[in-house]
Design a protein around this motif. Structure first.
Motif, PDB file in Angstrom:
ATOM      1  N   GLY A   9       0.776  -1.219   0.000  1.00  0.00           N
ATOM      2  CA  GLY A   9       0.000   0.000   0.000  1.00  0.00           C
ATOM      3  C   GLY A   9       0.809   1.271   0.000  1.00  0.00           C
ATOM      4  O   GLY A   9       1.847   1.383  -0.661  1.00  0.00           O
ATOM      5  N   VAL A  10       0.338   2.251   0.770  1.00  0.00           N
ATOM      6  CA  VAL A  10       0.935   3.582   0.792  1.00  0.00           C
ATOM      7  C   VAL A  10       2.389   3.539   1.238  1.00  0.00           C
ATOM      8  O   VAL A  10       3.241   4.234   0.682  1.00  0.00           O
ATOM      9  CB  VAL A  10       0.114   4.519   1.715  1.00  0.00           C
ATOM     10  CG1 VAL A  10       0.808   5.870   1.858  1.00  0.00           C
ATOM     11  CG2 VAL A  10      -1.293   4.698   1.169  1.00  0.00           C
ATOM     12  N   LYS A  11       2.680   2.724   2.236  1.00  0.00           N
ATOM     13  CA  LYS A  11       4.049   2.645   2.748  1.00  0.00           C
ATOM     14  C   LYS A  11       5.004   2.150   1.666  1.00  0.00           C
ATOM     15  O   LYS A  11       6.095   2.699   1.481  1.00  0.00           O
ATOM     16  CB  LYS A  11       4.116   1.723   3.966  1.00  0.00           C
ATOM     17  CG  LYS A  11       5.494   1.664   4.601  1.00  0.00           C
ATOM     18  CD  LYS A  11       5.480   0.788   5.845  1.00  0.00           C
ATOM     19  CE  LYS A  11       6.859   0.763   6.497  1.00  0.00           C
ATOM     20  NZ  LYS A  11       6.859  -0.098   7.718  1.00  0.00           N
ATOM     21  N   LYS A  12       4.604   1.121   0.934  1.00  0.00           N
ATOM     22  CA  LYS A  12       5.453   0.586  -0.124  1.00  0.00           C
ATOM     23  C   LYS A  12       5.659   1.623  -1.217  1.00  0.00           C
ATOM     24  O   LYS A  12       6.776   1.802  -1.720  1.00  0.00           O
ATOM     25  CB  LYS A  12       4.838  -0.679  -0.703  1.00  0.00           C
ATOM     26  CG  LYS A  12       5.699  -1.342  -1.775  1.00  0.00           C
ATOM     27  CD  LYS A  12       5.149  -2.701  -2.178  1.00  0.00           C
ATOM     28  CE  LYS A  12       6.087  -3.399  -3.160  1.00  0.00           C
ATOM     29  NZ  LYS A  12       5.628  -4.766  -3.496  1.00  0.00           N
ATOM     30  N   GLU A  13       4.599   2.324  -1.601  1.00  0.00           N
ATOM     31  CA  GLU A  13       4.704   3.349  -2.642  1.00  0.00           C
ATOM     32  C   GLU A  13       5.652   4.468  -2.221  1.00  0.00           C
ATOM     33  O   GLU A  13       6.425   4.976  -3.046  1.00  0.00           O
ATOM     34  CB  GLU A  13       3.319   3.911  -2.945  1.00  0.00           C
ATOM     35  CG  GLU A  13       2.391   2.907  -3.631  1.00  0.00           C
ATOM     36  CD  GLU A  13       0.983   3.453  -3.805  1.00  0.00           C
ATOM     37  OE1 GLU A  13       0.748   4.620  -3.407  1.00  0.00           O
ATOM     38  OE2 GLU A  13       0.120   2.720  -4.328  1.00  0.00           O
TER      39      GLU A  13
END
Length: 593
Positions: free
Chosen positions: A542-546
């Motif tokens: 999700g956002v963390k990976k992006e």
């Protein structure tokens, strides 16, 4: 001084006895900070956590109080129980031990120390891992000497406590070449206040597959006498410490910090902060007289400025670099030798300014991979001809599984068959050679073309280390003789060069160099940060990976762009010099008339 000598203090004292006093005064150290130190602590923590599961019956101590912990250790061993994190001491020594396994029936105590270096089983059987033979003696190999000495120290303390037992030393270490059956192994551990741990059943099952124990009784026995002698000498010195012996050994003192009072300041007094200091000179060790660093004599005489370094002693392969540094520092003027133009002209268009990011984990990150080199990112800024704009190509492994084959395909696609590759260290070329060695026996027939391309690429001479070009030809007062990418960029960025207004360099603020800018944004700004981010990204969603992907791409892209920035800055400066020289030459007849 009555404190018992610890293993950590013994290691410090091997370099300089006074460092023990600095440690006991709890002065700040500089060798445990920074990205790489943090990375190695996390690697050590994961291996320690995995090793814990090789000893499922080992009892962990219930207290951190040194006296109570030692008492508990003795009680457990007296009951014949294995101990994890044992605490022991003698009248004048103290240490801990990763694992102690008693065997009362056979009157043996096995002492285990976790090591981070992988061990080749075949070489171990041939006794070629830990020592090498010189004449009739065996000596510790580079990289294993300190671990062997530490283990010998621990075994000596154990032997003093249980003289009736035979003490047998072991390393617990990764097995070279073993591949993990788990994807994202690093993400299956977590850090706690008491260290790293894992409760994942699949990871626990990997412990006996990835790690093994190696008996090093003979290796430690050959070092025990010297270890005991050194501990005795250090303890005698601590009873009546003498003044520190100042010299070249102080250059990399772990207590040389910017604190108001550092250990280095305590030893050197008013000479600690002389500017420019003789220790600012690159490759200072090789400035010698009578086969000793001249810094030893200068320190005794209290003449420690860079200007005190005797010019006649600056000889050898680093002398030209050192003289350039001294001249740039003395005059405050940047040096660009004319030979740089020749070296730059030897590079072939298109030029690919390249950076890669890699890691070498102790434990493999990906399923089917072994511990060792993993190249997970590539950035290339390509210029097709001298007047062309830079084109940017990037690749980051966001998939599961080992990235190395995918990296090679991306490298071939980005670099092709023509043009030079400008890199800023030998890291890229060395990594490609290791990659070739790693893949040569694993390649499928339909992928063999990539492997042949890599062989040809390495033989072609297309890879050019621009750091060496800087070493031979470029000195700036702010570089202080150093030529790392970040140091050179910082020095050049401090100048009002018009190159900063060009793209892609204009993406960074003109008043702050790009790496300081990334740091100010709390983003990845150095290599070990990229390593940690990659491992975290592989275990995120999700956002963390992006967010991690964006930061990784920006950091690696900055490295390759800044290699191009240095090239363009050199080009601009050399062209300006040529124009100035041509103008001066055209005015000569008028002046003569």
């Amino acid at each position: 001084m009555t404190s018992k000598l610890s293993l950590t203090e013994w290691s410090l004292g091997a370099g300089c006895r006074t460092r023990i006093l600095h440690a006991r005064a709890q002065l700040t150290r500089n060798d445990g900070i920074g990205g790489f130190a943090a990375w190695m602590r996390s690697e050590s923590g994961r291996v320690q956590a995995l090793a814990r599961h090789l000893f499922p019956d080992a009892m962990s101590l219930s207290t951190k109080d040194p006296v109570a912990a030692e008492k508990e250790t003795r009680a457990l061993i007296a009951d014949g129980k294995p101990v994890h994190g044992a605490r022991l001491s003698t009248d004048d020594l103290q240490c801990d031990a990763d694992f102690i396994v008693p065997d009362p029936k056979n009157m043996k105590l096995r002492v285990y120390q976790v090591a981070l270096r992988a061990v080749d089983l075949e070489l171990f059987q041939k006794q070629k891992v830990f020592t090498w033979e010189e004449g009739k003696k065996r000596k510790p190999r580079k990289g294993w000497r300190h671990p062997l000495q530490s283990l010998a120290f621990r075994c000596h303390v154990v032997q003093q406590n249980w003289p009736q037992y035979q003490v047998i030393p072991f390393f617990v270490a990764p097995v070279a070449g073993r591949v993990t059956r788990i994807e994202g192994l690093h993400g299956r551990f977590k850090e706690t206040p008491d260290g790293w741990e894992t409760t994942d059943a699949a990871v626990i099952a990997e412990a006996s597959h990835l790690l093994a124990t190696f008996c090093v009784a003979g290796e430690c026995e050959s070092l025990t006498a010297s270890v005991v002698q050194q501990t005795s000498e250090l303890n005698q010195w601590l009873q009546n410490p003498t003044a520190p012996v100042l010299g070249y050994v102080c250059k990399d003192c772990p207590f040389r910090t910017t604190d108001a009072e550092s250990g280095f300041d305590r030893c050197w007094g008013p000479h600690a902060r002389v500017t420019p200091h003789m220790f600012d000179l690159v490759w200072m060790y090789f400035v010698q007289e009578n086969r000793q660093p001249v810094a030893n004599r200068l320190a005794r005489e209290g003449r420690v400025s860079l200007w005190d370094v005797p010019e006649e002693s600056i000889v050898g392969k680093h002398a030209e670099r050192q003289r350039m540094q001294i001249e740039a520092t003395r005059t405050g003027v940047e040096i660009l030798k004319d030979e740089l133009r020749v070296e730059m002209s030897n590079m072939q268009w298109p030029i690919h300014f390249m950076d890669i990011e890699s890691l070498e984990p102790v434990l493999p990150v990906h399923q089917g991979a072994q511990g060792g080199l993993e190249i997970f990112q590539l950035s290339v800024h390509r210029r097709n001809h001298p007047w062309a704009a830079l084109e940017h190509f990037e690749w980051l492994n966001t998939e599961r599984g080992s990235p190395n084959r995918r990296f090679l395909k991306a490298l071939r696609a980005r670099v092709g068959d023509h043009g030079s590759t400008g890199v800023w260290s030998p890291h890229e070329e060395h990594s490609y050679k290791r990659l070739l060695s790693q893949l040569v026996n694993q390649w499928d027939d339909d992928e063999a073309g990539d492997l042949r391309w890599l062989k040809d690429y390495l033989r072609s001479g297309r890879i050019v280390d621009m750091c060496q070009m800087a070493y031979r030809n470029h000195a700036h007062p702010l570089m202080k003789g150093r030529t790392s990418l970040k140091v050179v960029v910082s020095a050049l960025w401090s100048e009002p060069t018009p190159i900063k207004k060009q793209m892609p360099y204009a993406n960074y603020p003109s008043e702050m160099d790009p790496y300081s800018y990334l740091k100010s944004k709390r983003q990845i700004h150095e290599g070990t940060g990229a390593m940690r981010a990659y491992v975290e990204m592989q275990n995120s969603d999700g956002v963390k990976k992006e967010k991690l992907i964006r930061e990784l791409l920006e950091y690696c892209g900055t490295d390759s762009a800044m290699t191009g920035f240095i090239w363009d800055t050199w080009t601009h400066a050399l062209e300006a010099r040529a124009v100035k020289a041509e103008a001066a030459q055209s005015e000569e007849p008028l002046l003569s008339a």
